[in-house]
Design an enzyme around this catalytic site. Structure first.
Site, PDB file in Angstrom:
ATOM      1  N   LYS A   1       0.844  -1.197   0.000  1.00 34.46           N
ATOM      2  CA  LYS A   1       0.000   0.000   0.000  1.00 34.46           C
ATOM      3  C   LYS A   1       0.880   1.249   0.000  1.00 34.46           C
ATOM      4  CE  LYS A   1      -1.595   2.883   2.743  1.00 34.46           C
ATOM      5  NZ  LYS A   1      -1.498   4.117   1.934  1.00 34.46           N
TER       6      LYS A   1
ATOM      7  N   GLY B   1       7.411   4.910   7.729  1.00 31.71           N
ATOM      8  CA  GLY B   1       6.663   6.157   7.793  1.00 31.71           C
ATOM      9  C   GLY B   1       6.977   6.888   9.076  1.00 31.71           C
ATOM     10  N   SER B   2       6.060   7.747   9.490  1.00 29.30           N
ATOM     11  CA  SER B   2       6.318   8.580  10.662  1.00 29.30           C
ATOM     12  C   SER B   2       6.192   7.766  11.948  1.00 29.30           C
ATOM     13  CB  SER B   2       5.338   9.754  10.681  1.00 29.30           C
ATOM     14  OG  SER B   2       4.024   9.252  10.740  1.00 29.30           O
ATOM     15  N   THR B   3       6.839   8.252  12.991  1.00 27.31           N
ATOM     16  CA  THR B   3       6.839   7.533  14.268  1.00 27.31           C
ATOM     17  C   THR B   3       5.419   7.451  14.835  1.00 27.31           C
ATOM     18  OG1 THR B   3       9.117   8.146  14.676  1.00 27.31           O
ATOM     19  CG2 THR B   3       7.805   7.566  16.610  1.00 27.31           C
TER      20      THR B   3
ATOM     21  N   GLY C   1       3.496   4.904  12.942  1.00 29.66           N
ATOM     22  CA  GLY C   1       4.130   3.606  13.222  1.00 29.66           C
ATOM     23  C   GLY C   1       3.638   3.013  14.538  1.00 29.66           C
TER      24      GLY C   1
ATOM     25  N   GLU D   1      10.151   1.150  10.337  1.00 29.30           N
ATOM     26  CA  GLU D   1      11.229   2.039   9.893  1.00 29.30           C
ATOM     27  C   GLU D   1      10.673   3.453   9.970  1.00 29.30           C
ATOM     28  OE1 GLU D   1      14.190   1.245   9.397  1.00 29.30           O
ATOM     29  OE2 GLU D   1      14.171  -0.905   9.013  1.00 29.30           O
TER      30      GLU D   1
ATOM     31  N   CYS E   1      14.320  10.132   6.017  1.00 31.11           N
ATOM     32  CA  CYS E   1      14.378   9.683   7.407  1.00 31.11           C
ATOM     33  C   CYS E   1      15.803   9.791   7.934  1.00 31.11           C
ATOM     34  CB  CYS E   1      13.920   8.238   7.480  1.00 31.11           C
ATOM     35  SG  CYS E   1      14.827   7.161   6.364  1.00 31.11           S
TER      36      CYS E   1
ATOM     37  N   GLU F   1      11.731  16.126  13.777  1.00 28.17           N
ATOM     38  CA  GLU F   1      12.055  15.850  12.376  1.00 28.17           C
ATOM     39  C   GLU F   1      11.326  16.873  11.508  1.00 28.17           C
ATOM     40  OE1 GLU F   1      10.282  12.308  10.654  1.00 28.17           O
ATOM     41  OE2 GLU F   1      12.219  11.779   9.794  1.00 28.17           O
TER      42      GLU F   1
HETATM   43  P1  NAD Z   1       3.117   8.626   7.281  1.00 31.82           P
HETATM   44  O1  NAD Z   1       3.382   7.925   8.572  1.00 31.82           O
HETATM   45  O2  NAD Z   1       2.179   9.755   7.276  1.00 31.82           O
HETATM   46  O3  NAD Z   1       2.555   7.588   6.196  1.00 31.82           O
HETATM   47  C1  NAD Z   1       3.254   6.389   5.883  1.00 31.82           C
HETATM   48  C2  NAD Z   1       2.271   5.379   5.310  1.00 31.82           C
HETATM   49  O4  NAD Z   1       1.336   5.028   6.332  1.00 31.82           O
HETATM   50  C3  NAD Z   1       1.435   5.908   4.128  1.00 31.82           C
HETATM   51  O5  NAD Z   1       1.238   4.868   3.196  1.00 31.82           O
HETATM   52  C4  NAD Z   1       0.118   6.265   4.796  1.00 31.82           C
HETATM   53  O6  NAD Z   1      -0.994   6.234   3.906  1.00 31.82           O
HETATM   54  C5  NAD Z   1       0.003   5.175   5.850  1.00 31.82           C
HETATM   55  N1  NAD Z   1      -0.868   5.477   6.981  1.00 31.82           N
HETATM   56  C6  NAD Z   1      -1.231   6.694   7.464  1.00 31.82           C
HETATM   57  N2  NAD Z   1      -2.065   6.538   8.518  1.00 31.82           N
HETATM   58  C7  NAD Z   1      -2.228   5.205   8.697  1.00 31.82           C
HETATM   59  C8  NAD Z   1      -2.957   4.420   9.639  1.00 31.82           C
HETATM   60  N3  NAD Z   1      -3.698   4.982  10.604  1.00 31.82           N
HETATM   61  N4  NAD Z   1      -2.885   3.071   9.551  1.00 31.82           N
HETATM   62  C9  NAD Z   1      -2.104   2.496   8.600  1.00 31.82           C
HETATM   63  N5  NAD Z   1      -1.421   3.184   7.671  1.00 31.82           N
HETATM   64  C10 NAD Z   1      -1.458   4.530   7.730  1.00 31.82           C
HETATM   65  O7  NAD Z   1       4.566   9.011   6.713  1.00 31.82           O
HETATM   66  P2  NAD Z   1       4.898   9.912   5.459  1.00 31.82           P
HETATM   67  O8  NAD Z   1       4.526  11.315   5.800  1.00 31.82           O
HETATM   68  O9  NAD Z   1       4.345   9.280   4.233  1.00 31.82           O
HETATM   69  O10 NAD Z   1       6.497   9.750   5.382  1.00 31.82           O
HETATM   70  C11 NAD Z   1       7.388  10.509   6.123  1.00 31.82           C
HETATM   71  C12 NAD Z   1       7.865   9.765   7.354  1.00 31.82           C
HETATM   72  O11 NAD Z   1       8.433   8.511   6.981  1.00 31.82           O
HETATM   73  C13 NAD Z   1       8.976  10.505   8.075  1.00 31.82           C
HETATM   74  O12 NAD Z   1       8.763  10.466   9.462  1.00 31.82           O
HETATM   75  C14 NAD Z   1      10.223   9.697   7.715  1.00 31.82           C
HETATM   76  O13 NAD Z   1      11.275   9.798   8.628  1.00 31.82           O
HETATM   77  C15 NAD Z   1       9.679   8.317   7.644  1.00 31.82           C
HETATM   78  N6  NAD Z   1      10.558   7.455   6.858  1.00 31.82           N
HETATM   79  C16 NAD Z   1      11.317   6.487   7.482  1.00 31.82           C
HETATM   80  C17 NAD Z   1      12.211   5.706   6.751  1.00 31.82           C
HETATM   81  C18 NAD Z   1      13.077   4.657   7.395  1.00 31.82           C
HETATM   82  O14 NAD Z   1      13.571   3.776   6.697  1.00 31.82           O
HETATM   83  N7  NAD Z   1      13.312   4.715   8.699  1.00 31.82           N
HETATM   84  C19 NAD Z   1      12.316   5.891   5.370  1.00 31.82           C
HETATM   85  C20 NAD Z   1      11.534   6.897   4.777  1.00 31.82           C
HETATM   86  C21 NAD Z   1      10.649   7.660   5.524  1.00 31.82           C
END
Ligand code: NAD
Length: 483
Positions: A178, A231-233, A236, A253, A287, A386
């Protein structure tokens, strides 16, 4: 470039419309125009995709009975098909996310390398015999998990989907991917690649959709054996909670606030280049961005001047501009958030050494100037949170012990950089850093062969390398009484 790639969901080997009948637009951040309109997966589509993955995993299926080396051939074929589509995926990623074609090309290449790396693993995943007492044979095998869910962010949409997809498939699992609703397009090319490479139906499913509906439904699905979330903490933690209801395993991650640490004995020019690349690549939306520059007080001015020069000479431009070295940020709201952080920094006492706003010549697109903030202390918001934009916070230090303390004083622990030519400093500081990845005299860097992941709120588990083989398999212990 007009978008002409897939816009439907890829479920059970078919391109289908969403059950819910909803569509959504994806915007080119450099032009602010609609770039494509995509089918939006509903919870029913998630159920269909998971059911397809489950079916493909059923006992006796083509996927579960094929020789591991054959699985490797299929992964190699996927790498080849992706390589053939490389130019197209690069441009699509560039338009969908805003990154430069150069950056998007590196993303696609990393995926090709990752599939080739894991293609070589398929027939080398093995268990072990255990030396136990008595007349017994005792061994442990490593088995696939089942249907794996891959929830992907918008900053490296193609690479981060491929990073967990390749090892999950190498280990014999099936997958539901997704992508983020902000950047849904490149992930759909995994559907094309699976189709062209001839993977059995249902092994790879791709369902663009919102986090709230599709992401949530995937995270709490009781037929999903493992969730790879990037994604974001905050999200996550939410995904972890959802997965916990079914005791589903998770790889998380998450975010980072990487320190790039420069000692006076370092090659200052190389360090300044590394610092530049570490914060302005992908418009700082990484990230592992080196968003805190921790610089020794003796070389503060020299390093800051060099980084400011680099920032001021970075050509900004859109995804179709070959000379551009930094693109816009992904959306209007992201632009607003980054500018808000810069203002907070100034309000709390930071000085804008360069940048700080929207470039004057950019009246279209979500651009932010490459920004360097000096006079930052580690307790300020811009040093703790961040920002996810092209904003570098500069903090000075006096000695090794102090810098280790500052670097570790963060909720995050993803990647840290150390710049020194002193062997003892390199080892002492590396040893003291509570980070999942540390790189000396190069930043940022990773390879398909090396583990990727962080400590503390940067996540749990590791992608890439041998570690991912452990993430996407489970141990089964077998004991045979020979007496
Ligand atoms: P986000 O957490 O907003 O979204 C990530 C994913 O989660 C998207 O596909 C989103 O649709 C989905 N999502 C959102 N709400 C959800 C829920 N309630 N249940 C399940 N899925 C849900 O993150 P973003 O804004 O897309 O990306 C930026 C973040 O990702 C930053 O914090 C960045 O540091 C992190 N990131 C981490 C790594 C790593 O490898 N550590 C790599 C890239 C990005």
């Amino acid at each position: 470039m007009e978008y002409s790639g897939p816009t439907e969901l890829f479920i059970d080997g078919e391109w289908v419309d969403s059950e819910g009948g909803e569509l959504f637009d994806t915007i080119d951040p450099a032009t602010e125009d609609v770039y494509a309109t995509v089918q939006k997966a509903s919870a029913d589509d998630v159920n269909a995709a998971v059911a397809a993955g489950d079916d493909a995993m059923s006992r006796g299926s083509e996927w579960t009975t094929m020789a591991p080396s054959e699985r490797g051939e299929l992964l190699r074929d996927m790498a080849e098909v992706i390589e053939e589509m490389k130019d197209e995926i690069t441009l699509v990623e560039s338009h969908d996310n805003g990154k430069t074609p150069f950056e998007a090309g590196m993303e696609v290449q990393m995926v090709i390398d990752t599939f080739r790396y894991y293609a070589g693993w398929t027939d080398k995943i093995r268990g072990e015999e255990n030396p136990i007492p008595g007349q017994r044979l005792n061994y442990t095998t490593r088995e696939s998990l089942g249907v794996t869910g891959h929830i992907v962010p918008w900053n490296y949409p193609f690479q981060l989907a491929g990073r967990s997809l390749a090892p999950a498939l190498a280990c014999g699992n099936t997958a539901v991917v997704k992508p983020s609703s902000q950047t849904p397009l490149s992930a759909l090319y995994y559907g094309l690649a699976a189709e062209k490479a001839g993977l059995p139906d249902g092994v790879v499913n791709v369902i663009p959709g919102s986090g709230r509906e599709a992401g949530n439904a995937l995270a709490e699905h009781d037929d999903v054996a493992h969730i790879a979330f990037t994604g974001s903490t905050g999200v996550g933690k939410n995904v972890m909670e959802k997965a916990a209801q079914n005791v589903t395993g998770v790889t998380l991650e998450l975010g980072g606030k990487g320190p790039n640490i420069v000692f006076p004995d370092a090659d200052i020019e190389a360090a300044a280049n590394g610092v530049h690349y570490g914060i302005f690549m992908n418009a700082g939306q990484m990230c592992w961005a080196g968003s805190r520059l921790l610089v020794h007080e003796d070389v503060h001015d020299e390093v800051v001047d060099a980084v400011v020069d680099g920032a001021e000479s970075t050509p900004l431009g859109s995804g179709i501009d070959d000379d551009a070295r930094m693109g816009p940020v992904v959306s209007k709201s992201q632009q607003k958030e980054v500018l808000g952080y810069i203002q907070t920094g100034v309000d709390e006492g930071a000085t804008v050494a360069t940048g700080g706003g929207v470039p004057e010549d950019k009246d279209q697109g979500y651009f932010v100037e490459p920004t360097v903030l000096t006079d930052v202390t580690n307790d300020m918001t811009v040093a703790r949170e961040e920002i996810f934009g092209p904003v570098l916070s500069v903090i000075t230090f006096e000695d090794r012990e102090e810098v280790i303390e500052i670097a570790n004083d963060s909720p995050y622990g993803l990647m840290a950089g150390v710049w020194t030519n002193d062997l003892s400093t390199a080892h002492t500081v590396t040893d003291g850093l509570n980070y999942g990845m540390v790189s000396v005299n190069e930043y940022p860097v990773t390879f398909p062969q090396t583990p990727f992941g962080g400590t503390k709120e940067s996540g749990s588990g590791r992608e890439q390398g041998t570690e991912a083989i452990h993430e996407y398999t489970q141990a089964k212990n077998v004991n045979i009484n020979l007496g």
